[in-house]
Design a protein around this motif. Structure first.
Motif, PDB file in Angstrom:
ATOM      1  N   LYS A  70      37.657  40.920  39.823  1.00  0.00           N
ATOM      2  CA  LYS A  70      37.321  39.675  40.505  1.00  0.00           C
ATOM      3  C   LYS A  70      38.472  39.170  41.362  1.00  0.00           C
ATOM      4  CE  LYS A  70      33.985  36.535  40.734  1.00  0.00           C
ATOM      5  NZ  LYS A  70      32.590  36.872  41.058  1.00  0.00           N
ATOM      6  N   ILE A 129      36.570  31.870  38.820  1.00  0.00           N
ATOM      7  CA  ILE A 129      36.319  33.239  38.338  1.00  0.00           C
ATOM      8  C   ILE A 129      36.898  33.480  36.957  1.00  0.00           C
ATOM      9  CG2 ILE A 129      36.227  34.121  40.693  1.00  0.00           C
ATOM     10  CD1 ILE A 129      39.097  35.030  40.407  1.00  0.00           C
ATOM     11  N   TYR A 146      36.389  34.575  31.141  1.00  0.00           N
ATOM     12  CA  TYR A 146      36.081  35.390  32.315  1.00  0.00           C
ATOM     13  C   TYR A 146      34.736  34.988  32.904  1.00  0.00           C
ATOM     14  CZ  TYR A 146      36.116  39.540  35.284  1.00  0.00           C
ATOM     15  OH  TYR A 146      36.129  40.380  36.362  1.00  0.00           O
ATOM     16  N   ASN A 147      34.702  34.769  34.245  1.00  0.00           N
ATOM     17  CA  ASN A 147      33.502  34.397  35.004  1.00  0.00           C
ATOM     18  C   ASN A 147      32.975  33.005  34.675  1.00  0.00           C
ATOM     19  OD1 ASN A 147      33.264  36.654  36.650  1.00  0.00           O
ATOM     20  ND2 ASN A 147      32.151  37.806  35.094  1.00  0.00           N
ATOM     21  N   LYS A 148      33.711  32.193  33.922  1.00  0.00           N
ATOM     22  CA  LYS A 148      33.243  30.844  33.598  1.00  0.00           C
ATOM     23  C   LYS A 148      34.230  29.751  34.003  1.00  0.00           C
ATOM     24  CE  LYS A 148      30.066  31.942  29.851  1.00  0.00           C
ATOM     25  NZ  LYS A 148      29.652  31.622  28.464  1.00  0.00           N
ATOM     26  N   ASN A 187      40.807  37.097  32.410  1.00  0.00           N
ATOM     27  CA  ASN A 187      40.492  37.814  31.173  1.00  0.00           C
ATOM     28  C   ASN A 187      41.617  37.680  30.152  1.00  0.00           C
ATOM     29  OD1 ASN A 187      42.500  39.641  31.922  1.00  0.00           O
ATOM     30  ND2 ASN A 187      41.034  41.049  32.879  1.00  0.00           N
TER      31      ASN A 187
END
Length: 986
Positions: free
Chosen positions: A637, A616, A668-670, A619
């Motif tokens: 997340k 996830i 973030y998210n990668k 940030n």
């Protein structure tokens, strides 16, 4: 170094050896060249001590040249004493030159008594002792020539030793270039004198005329080289004054002549005459040496008192100057009208808009520990840490303009720095002030050291509270997880098993949190690591294997690329905790279908270890605090995933304890990538063994392979296990676990456990450390020290899992050390292994004893057969007498603890060397080993007779019971106690 040819011509005449080479033109020419170089060096040098050095050498070589010319014509009719008299003067000048010590001071050191006078008196004493008195009182020619040669050997040996000391203690290149040739020349002189001494006795070191001629010329060549070396440098290296010890020098000279005289009297050597004058000369020399030592001590005492007086006077003057300086500073600080408020208790500075300090109040002077004039005109950036943002504040005009626009000013916490480099926290408040001429900036400093200290103490109390609470969690967690293990094995339905598995999973999670909290507390209080060099692939083997299976269970791909040629220095358990937390987080925060990759590679002198996941991510705002204690990434997340932020804070503390670096790159998210930078180490021949993994149990708790762990109950064994535990719940839990396979005895205190252990002699003991009354360590110590219970294996089972407690328990001979909470299957397996190992050890002892009996019977048989052979008995009869005599003497004296080779050789009427060789050939051993083996053989008999072990060591001649035990174990592969027990059993 000057070589006097007079003793050579004396010996040549006495032995009718031609001296044509000595009278040849090349030899005279070489002497003349040496005289020229020495005198030229004397004229050219500017150093007073070096000039005096070459002056004495020039006189010595001139005397030698004159004597050679005078006595070269008709030596046979010349009195040898007269030639030795000329040599005496030559030696005088050489010793005076050496004692000048030009490498120690510009002015000659040890002018009178410290170095020159002892050497001169010693030379005169040797001349009278070896030359004059034998010439007067000895009639035989060799009784006059040989003492004369001893005189030359003694004085040339003294010259050789003095030059060797100069070479050793002189570190400057210039002086070593002078002393090395002289040292070689003195060695040639000594060798020539020794050679002629042995030549008279028919045992010359070298007899070739060419070699003798070459050795005779070496000293003159050495003088030429040394003089040339002193001319090569216009400005010689400045001498370094060093401490000298003339008392030791005088003691050496006294001991030499006294040793020669005493040895001569004892051995009746050729240089001893029937007259008492030799003893008289020695006595006079002793009196002179004593007077010289007293004068040296007096001068040193006087010099010390003068130095103390100078120091006292200088301290008094410095104190007066300091008082004047303080008065001057006080008048300066209080004389001028300052532009700032002097009455303020806070430190205040005024600066220009460029940061140049204009004035400071006394509080600022005290805070920064600098005088006001030292602060004035200085840039204020130097008062801040180079890593602080305030260090660069005045370097940007935008900051100054922002301050001008703010009426309330700027307030910021920062790190200030004193002139001595000490940094401390402050609150800096900057205020803009308009003036008619130029605006200025007023900076007020508030010292935050006390406040930061109070905050640190509060945090320490918080950490201590958490550590204490965590420690108390261990016992109830052990009981809970143990009960869950039992019910998991007895689960009747799948649904019941799933519920118990969930409870077990959360219980293990709580255990891991407690362990991490305790580890954080330990790193804060005492961050000591046990460092060794390991291969990275070896350390990563278990985590990669375990987490690859865990990733497979979570539908994740797991790849690892670790090179075999990467080495690092670390604490193995700490390294595994780092990897465990990083990999556990990667799996935890990566959804199904994702991937995790572990890669290690070398970059310059570092190892880069990357752990990359496609999870996830974190940030940018959360990345700043992700490694802080009890902090987690605060985003939507992450709200779905449980965590308290202990793992990464533990990673950060362990990385800092190793002086490594850790870096985070995340999107973030990668996904995220954690990079460890570790200093690389050179490979080692013997790789350190990776200790028992502390993370394996944690990984197994994540794997939760409970179904595979279910095993059928084993048949009940007839072994007795004593459990010493004062907590009743824990006692009952351990009892339920142990009684699955063994009989169990219970003790609620250490004292009761010791009584039961002596009464029942159990097969194994499980003992807690924290007991009422005596603790587990004392129980273990008494068990291992008791003759009845020392063989019983002991498992320490405790909540104290710190390294110091573990090492202390193992040093007290604990067989196993398990920490709570424990796995019941692991406890049962370790109990079974220890009991089985002890039985195998008993069998091994029995087999070894039987083999030893067979070997003794074989040796006895061979010995009897050898005695039946006539030829062998005839050959060995002398050796048998020697061995019989040796055994008889050792049998009489082996009780003496200080019996050694010296006493044994004396009683055998042999020298030590003869005895060693004889025993090496006959018995293949040394005298000391023979005595030790004889004593051990006697100890065997006493042990077989049932004697007390504590007295046997002294009864057979050993001075230490510990040494006796070590020797016995080395010879028989068991302790005396074990041997006696085995003999009784057999």
């Amino acid at each position: 170094m000057i070589l006097s040819l007079l003793p050579y011509t004396t010996i040549a005449s006495a032995l009718n050896i031609t001296s044509s080479f000595l009278l040849s033109l090349p030899a005279i020419l070489l002497q003349a060249i040496a005289v020229f170089f020495v005198i030229f060096s004397y004229l050219q040098t500017k150093s007073r001590s070096l000039k005096l050095f070459w002056q004495f050498f020039s006189l010595a070589i001139i005397v030698d040249l004159i004597s050679g010319i005078i006595f070269a014509g008709d030596y046979i009719n010349t009195t040898p004493v007269l030639q030795d008299f000329f040599s005496l003067f030559s030696y005088f000048f050489i010793l005076l030159a050496i004692e000048t010590n030009p490498h120690l001071s510009e002015t000659p050191l040890n002018k009178y008594i410290a170095g020159r006078m002892p050497a001169l008196f010693f030379t005169v004493t040797c001349f009278c002792y070896f030359v004059l008195l034998p010439e007067e009182f000895s009639k035989a020619l060799d009784h006059r020539l040989l003492p004369s040669l001893l005189f030359h050997i003694t004085i040339s040996g003294l010259i050789f030793i003095r030059l060797m000391s100069c070479v050793i203690f002189c570190r400057e290149k210039f002086w070593r270039a002078i002393y090395w040739p002289l040292f070689i020349g003195s060695l040639a002189l000594l060798m020539a004198n020794v050679n002629y001494y042995f030549l008279i006795q028919g045992q010359a070191l070298y007899s070739d005329d060419y070699i003798k001629s070459l050795v005779a010329l070496i000293p003159y060549c050495a003088l030429i080289f040394a003089a040339s070396a002193s001319l090569n440098t216009q400005n010689p290296a400045k001498p370094i004054a060093k401490d000298t010890y003339p008392e030791l020098y005088i003691l050496l000279l006294v001991s030499i002549i006294f040793s020669i005289h005493v040895a001569g009297l004892e051995l009746g050597t050729f240089y001893i005459t029937n007259s008492f004058w030799q003893s008289f000369v020695i006595g006079i020399w002793g009196v002179i040496a004593f007077i010289l030592v007293v004068l040296i001590a007096y001068n040193k005492r006087k010099h010390t008192l003068d130095f103390k007086q100078q120091v006292f006077t200088q301290q008094k003057e410095n104190k007066a100057l300091t008082q004047k300086n303080h008065k001057l500073i006080s008048s300066i600080l209080n004389s001028e009208d300052k532009a700032i408020v002097r009455a303020s208790s806070n430190a205040i500075l005024t600066t220009s808009i460029d940061g140049e300090i204009l004035s400071s109040n006394p509080a600022a002077v005290q805070m920064f520990q600098s005088l006001e004039h030292e602060l004035t005109d200085k840039n204020v950036s130097t008062l801040f840490s180079s890593e602080d943002t305030m260090h660069y504040f005045f370097g940007f005009k935008s900051n100054v303009y922002a301050l001008q626009r703010k009426d309330i000013g700027i307030s910021v916490e920062c790190m200030a720095r004193r002139t001595d480099g000490t940094e401390f926290p402050v609150q800096a408040e900057l205020q803009w002030a308009d003036r008619e001429e130029k605006p200025l900036i007023v900076i007020t400093f508030i010292n935050l050291t006390a406040r930061k200290l109070a905050e640190k103490q509060t945090l320490d109390l918080k950490d201590k509270f958490i550590a204490n609470i965590s420690h108390e969690f261990r016992t109830p967690l052990t009981i809970i997880n143990g009960i869950l293990d039992q019910y998991l094995l007895k689960a009747q339905s799948k649904e019941e098993g799933l519920e118990l598995t969930t409870a077990k999973r959360n219980g293990l999670r709580l255990v891991r949190m407690v362990e991490q909290l305790l580890e954080l507390s330990r790193l804060t209080d005492n961050p000591k690591l046990s460092l060794s060099t390991y291969r990275l692939s070896q350390l990563m083997a278990m985590p990669i294997d375990s987490f690859s299976r865990l990733a497979k269970q979570n539908d994740l791909s797991f790849d690892a690329d670790i090179s075999d040629d990467l080495w690092l220095e670390c604490d193995a358990q700490g390294f595994e905790k780092i990897i465990f937390n990083l990999l556990a987080n990667a799996i935890k925060y990566t959804p199904a279908g994702g991937s995790i990759k572990v890669c290690a590679y070398a970059e310059q002198d570092n190892i880069i270890l990357d752990i990359t996941d496609t999870g996830i991510g974190i940030n940018q705002a959360s990345q700043v605090k992700i490694f802080e204690r009890f902090q987690r990434a605060d985003d939507e997340k992450n709200h779905a995933v449980f965590g308290v932020g202990i793992g990464l804070s533990l990673v950060n503390e362990l990385v800092k304890a190793h002086n490594w670096r850790i870096n985070l790159v995340s999107e973030y998210n990668k996904g995220s990538k954690f990079s460890l930078s570790i200093p690389a180490k050179e490979s080692v021949a013997i790789e350190a063994q990776v200790p028992m993994s502390v993370s394996e149990s944690e990984v197994s708790s994540l794997l939760l392979e409970q179904n595979n762990n279910k095993t059928k109950a084993k048949n009940h064994l007839q072994n007795v296990v004593l459990v010493i535990e004062d907590n009743l719940d824990m006692q009952n839990h351990i009892k339920r676990v142990v009684e699955q396979q063994h009989h169990c005895l219970l003790a609620t205190s250490g004292e009761q456990g010791l009584i039961l252990a002596e009464e029942y002699i159990p097969d194994l003991i499980v003992c807690d450390i924290m007991l009422t009354g005596i603790d587990g360590f004392e129980v273990l110590k008494q068990l291992k020290g008791n003759e009845l219970t020392s063989h019983i294996p002991v498992i320490l089972l405790t909540a104290r899992s710190d390294l110091d407690s573990r090492l202390h328990g193992l040093n007290l001979q604990a067989d196993e050390y398990l920490s709570k909470p424990f796995n019941q299957q692991e406890l049962l397996i370790r109990i079974e292994n220890l009991i089985e190992n002890r039985k195998q050890l008993q069998q091994n002892y029995l087999h070894k004893f039987r083999d030893h009996q067979k070997e003794q019977q074989k040796e006895s048989s061979v010995k009897k057969v050898s005695q039946l052979t006539p030829s062998e008995s005839a050959i060995l009869s002398v050796d048998e007498k020697f061995i019989e005599k040796l055994e008889t003497i050792v049998a009489k004296m082996y009780l003496e603890t200080d019996l050694g080779i010296q006493e044994l050789a004396s009683n055998m009427a042999m020298s030590e060397r003869q005895l060693q060789r004889k025993m090496k050939v006959t018995l293949g051993t040394t005298p000391n080993n023979f005595i030790k083996e004889f004593r051990l053989a006697k100890a065997q008999i006493l042990l077989q007779n049932g004697s007390k072990i504590g007295r046997i060591a002294l009864d057979v001649g050993f001075s230490s019971q510990t040494y006796f035990g070590r020797c016995f174990k080395e010879s028989f592969n068991c302790t005396p106690k074990q041997y006696q027990q085995q003999f009784i059993k057999s």
